[in-house]
Design a protein around this motif. Structure first.
Motif, mmCIF file in Angstrom:
data_model
loop_
_atom_site.group_PDB
_atom_site.id
_atom_site.type_symbol
_atom_site.label_atom_id
_atom_site.label_comp_id
_atom_site.label_asym_id
_atom_site.label_seq_id
_atom_site.Cartn_x
_atom_site.Cartn_y
_atom_site.Cartn_z
ATOM 1 N N ASP A 79 8.455 9.526 -7.371
ATOM 2 C CA ASP A 79 7.201 9.924 -6.733
ATOM 3 C C ASP A 79 6.364 8.719 -6.320
ATOM 4 O OD1 ASP A 79 7.826 12.559 -7.054
ATOM 5 O OD2 ASP A 79 6.617 12.841 -8.855
ATOM 6 N N VAL A 80 6.970 7.532 -6.300
ATOM 7 C CA VAL A 80 6.222 6.308 -6.033
ATOM 8 C C VAL A 80 6.838 5.564 -4.853
ATOM 9 C CG1 VAL A 80 5.517 4.066 -6.953
ATOM 10 C CG2 VAL A 80 5.521 6.074 -8.446
ATOM 11 N N THR A 81 5.976 5.066 -3.967
ATOM 12 C CA THR A 81 6.417 4.171 -2.907
ATOM 13 C C THR A 81 5.725 2.825 -3.078
ATOM 14 O OG1 THR A 81 4.743 5.109 -1.440
ATOM 15 C CG2 THR A 81 7.017 5.909 -1.198
ATOM 16 N N ALA A 82 6.389 1.776 -2.593
ATOM 17 C CA ALA A 82 5.845 0.423 -2.636
ATOM 18 C C ALA A 82 5.508 -0.001 -1.211
ATOM 19 C CB ALA A 82 6.858 -0.524 -3.258
ATOM 20 N N TRP A 83 4.259 -0.394 -1.000
ATOM 21 C CA TRP A 83 3.778 -0.814 0.319
ATOM 22 C C TRP A 83 3.511 -2.316 0.288
ATOM 23 C CZ3 TRP A 83 1.232 2.908 4.021
ATOM 24 C CH2 TRP A 83 1.596 4.235 3.734
ATOM 25 N N MET A 84 3.929 -3.020 1.312
ATOM 26 C CA MET A 84 3.732 -4.472 1.349
ATOM 27 C C MET A 84 3.545 -4.938 2.788
ATOM 28 S SD MET A 84 7.678 -5.097 0.258
ATOM 29 C CE MET A 84 7.737 -3.397 -0.351
ATOM 30 N N ASN A 85 3.336 -6.265 2.939
ATOM 31 C CA ASN A 85 3.091 -6.876 4.250
ATOM 32 C C ASN A 85 1.885 -6.253 4.939
ATOM 33 O OD1 ASN A 85 3.945 -8.934 6.099
ATOM 34 N ND2 ASN A 85 4.586 -7.323 7.507
ATOM 35 N N THR A 86 0.855 -5.993 4.161
ATOM 36 C CA THR A 86 -0.376 -5.422 4.694
ATOM 37 C C THR A 86 -1.536 -5.869 3.832
ATOM 38 O OG1 THR A 86 -1.520 -3.374 5.288
ATOM 39 C CG2 THR A 86 -0.094 -3.296 3.353
ATOM 40 N N VAL A 87 -2.722 -5.920 4.421
ATOM 41 C CA VAL A 87 -3.927 -6.184 3.640
ATOM 42 C C VAL A 87 -4.761 -4.921 3.483
ATOM 43 C CG1 VAL A 87 -4.055 -8.617 4.261
ATOM 44 C CG2 VAL A 87 -5.195 -6.917 5.706
ATOM 45 N N SER A 88 -4.302 -3.829 4.063
ATOM 46 C CA SER A 88 -5.084 -2.597 4.091
ATOM 47 C C SER A 88 -4.406 -1.498 3.300
ATOM 48 C CB SER A 88 -5.280 -2.131 5.533
ATOM 49 O OG SER A 88 -5.946 -0.890 5.578
ATOM 50 N N LEU A 89 -5.200 -0.714 2.605
ATOM 51 C CA LEU A 89 -4.676 0.479 1.942
ATOM 52 C C LEU A 89 -4.388 1.586 2.942
ATOM 53 C CD1 LEU A 89 -6.857 0.758 -1.292
ATOM 54 C CD2 LEU A 89 -4.634 -0.333 -0.988
ATOM 55 N N ASN A 90 -4.933 1.456 4.137
ATOM 56 C CA ASN A 90 -4.662 2.428 5.196
ATOM 57 C C ASN A 90 -3.420 1.994 5.963
ATOM 58 O OD1 ASN A 90 -7.078 3.901 4.623
ATOM 59 N ND2 ASN A 90 -8.219 2.276 5.666
ATOM 60 N N PRO A 91 -2.613 2.934 6.418
ATOM 61 C CA PRO A 91 -1.383 2.569 7.138
ATOM 62 C C PRO A 91 -1.673 1.712 8.366
ATOM 63 C CG PRO A 91 -1.364 4.892 6.544
ATOM 64 C CD PRO A 91 -2.743 4.384 6.224
ATOM 65 N N ASP A 92 -0.852 0.667 8.565
ATOM 66 C CA ASP A 92 -0.921 -0.124 9.779
ATOM 67 C C ASP A 92 0.496 -0.372 10.282
ATOM 68 O OD1 ASP A 92 0.189 -2.485 8.576
ATOM 69 O OD2 ASP A 92 -1.775 -2.972 7.777
ATOM 70 N N VAL A 150 5.337 -2.489 5.413
ATOM 71 C CA VAL A 150 6.714 -2.200 5.011
ATOM 72 C C VAL A 150 6.641 -1.287 3.800
ATOM 73 C CG1 VAL A 150 8.873 -3.170 4.159
ATOM 74 C CG2 VAL A 150 7.558 -4.401 5.888
ATOM 75 N N VAL A 151 7.365 -0.186 3.846
ATOM 76 C CA VAL A 151 7.303 0.815 2.777
ATOM 77 C C VAL A 151 8.719 1.067 2.251
ATOM 78 C CG1 VAL A 151 6.606 3.156 2.134
ATOM 79 C CG2 VAL A 151 5.322 1.895 3.892
ATOM 80 N N ARG A 152 8.841 1.079 0.937
ATOM 81 C CA ARG A 152 10.102 1.398 0.288
ATOM 82 C C ARG A 152 9.852 2.373 -0.859
ATOM 83 N NH1 ARG A 152 11.464 -0.806 4.252
ATOM 84 N NH2 ARG A 152 13.010 -2.480 4.535
ATOM 85 N N ARG A 153 10.887 3.117 -1.187
ATOM 86 C CA ARG A 153 10.788 4.047 -2.313
ATOM 87 C C ARG A 153 11.239 3.348 -3.593
ATOM 88 N NH1 ARG A 153 14.406 7.890 -4.186
ATOM 89 N NH2 ARG A 153 15.810 7.380 -2.460
ATOM 90 N N VAL A 154 10.539 3.624 -4.679
ATOM 91 C CA VAL A 154 10.914 3.090 -5.991
ATOM 92 C C VAL A 154 12.005 3.967 -6.584
ATOM 93 C CG1 VAL A 154 10.109 2.691 -8.353
ATOM 94 C CG2 VAL A 154 8.662 2.041 -6.403
ATOM 95 N N ILE A 155 13.106 3.346 -7.006
ATOM 96 C CA ILE A 155 14.208 4.124 -7.575
ATOM 97 C C ILE A 155 14.490 3.795 -9.037
ATOM 98 C CG2 ILE A 155 15.323 4.503 -5.355
ATOM 99 C CD1 ILE A 155 17.315 2.270 -6.095
ATOM 100 N N ARG A 156 13.921 2.696 -9.535
ATOM 101 C CA ARG A 156 14.213 2.317 -10.923
ATOM 102 C C ARG A 156 13.135 1.384 -11.437
ATOM 103 N NH1 ARG A 156 18.208 -1.694 -13.405
ATOM 104 N NH2 ARG A 156 18.809 -0.784 -15.398
ATOM 105 N N VAL A 157 12.815 1.535 -12.712
ATOM 106 C CA VAL A 157 11.867 0.643 -13.372
ATOM 107 C C VAL A 157 12.482 0.174 -14.688
ATOM 108 C CG1 VAL A 157 9.586 0.396 -14.413
ATOM 109 C CG2 VAL A 157 9.875 1.806 -12.362
ATOM 110 N N VAL A 158 12.514 -1.129 -14.891
ATOM 111 C CA VAL A 158 12.980 -1.698 -16.161
ATOM 112 C C VAL A 158 11.791 -2.375 -16.827
ATOM 113 C CG1 VAL A 158 14.517 -3.341 -17.280
ATOM 114 C CG2 VAL A 158 15.316 -2.042 -15.299
ATOM 115 N N ARG A 159 11.384 -1.860 -17.980
ATOM 116 C CA ARG A 159 10.305 -2.461 -18.747
ATOM 117 C C ARG A 159 10.890 -3.432 -19.766
ATOM 118 N NH1 ARG A 159 10.099 2.869 -18.602
ATOM 119 N NH2 ARG A 159 8.446 3.916 -17.424
#
Length: 249
Positions: free
Chosen positions: A81-94, A98-107
């Motif tokens: 249920d989580v996406t990672a957004w990068m290469n932007t300075v805005s919380l609003n879409p521009d 670049v958007v990717r889906r999170v598929i795994r978390v290793v703590r």
């Protein structure tokens, strides 16, 4: 930087899965200036796809991997249920985002949410990101109290003002004793942490996972702070986790 209990309750009501800290901890970044577009392309914000809201930050460290805190990804949060957004300075879409889906978390296997120890995690993305420059990690860096670092993040700039743009600010590396005393936690004196503070500058839980940068390299991961100008930031020291990070890339 964290403010009063009322703001904490307001912020907690905005985000799912109980992603909030203690009652004296809120969600804002105070001080600093707007970050120029393109200066920190590796900055990631994690968005809850169900609500469309930011809940934590991170940094792209390889084409597939994002570095953040374990606190940002409790076991109750479905990573799909989580996406990672990068290469932007805005919380609003521009158009450049670049958007990717999170598929795994290793703590970190010894992560302890009560003591704050080993608050580090590595997130895997569904497809690689080759168009964004990863942040170099400050393995082997020599750091003294008094060195100037930089903190970046999104979040509140005051009790009710949510910044929709990335902010950054210089901040000074402090003796670990300052964070130990401020949070009454002797663990913050261990080699796993760094401490940083400057007058009028700080970060908060929406900035959890954001980097503490030294000479453009990531030295720390924002882990614990209180929303108030000058309050210290406890950062996870990436140098202490070099073997673990490399083994999970």
């Amino acid at each position: 930087m964290r403010n009063v209990l009322l703001l904490s309750l307001i912020v907690c009501s905005l985000f799912l899965y109980g992603v909030c800290e203690e009652d004296d901890d809120n969600d804002q970044i105070i001080g600093g200036t707007l970050a120029p577009k393109g200066q920190y392309p590796f900055m990631v914000y994690f968005r809850n796809t169900a609500t469309g809201t930011l809940f934590c930050s991170g940094t792209l460290i390889t084409a597939y991997k994002v570095l953040t805190t374990a606190w940002c990804f409790p076991s109750s949060l479905p990573v799909l249920d989580v996406t990672a957004w990068m290469n932007t300075v805005s919380l609003n879409p521009d158009i450049d985002r670049v958007v990717r889906r999170v598929i795994r978390v290793v703590r970190a296997p010894d992560y302890n949410p009560v003591t704050g120890m080993h608050d580090i995690a590595i997130v895997t993305l569904d497809t690689p990101v080759f168009s964004v420059r990863p942040v170099p990690l400050a393995f082997g860096a020599y750091v003294n109290a008094g060195n100037t670092a930089v903190v970046t993040g999104w979040g509140y700039t005051g009790p009710t003002q949510l910044s929709t743009y990335l902010r950054h600010s210089p901040i000074t590396i402090q003796p670990k004793s300052l964070c130990m005393a401020s949070f009454s936690n002797s663990n913050y004196g261990s080699p796993y942490f760094i401490c940083a503070a400057s007058l009028g500058v700080g970060s908060c839980s929406l900035d959890a996972g954001s980097p503490i940068l030294l000479n453009g390299n990531q030295l720390g991961i924002s882990s614990r702070s209180r929303c108030g100008g000058g309050e210290p930031i406890v950062g996870v020291d990436v140098r202490a986790y070099q073997p673990w990070i490399l083994n999970n890339l």
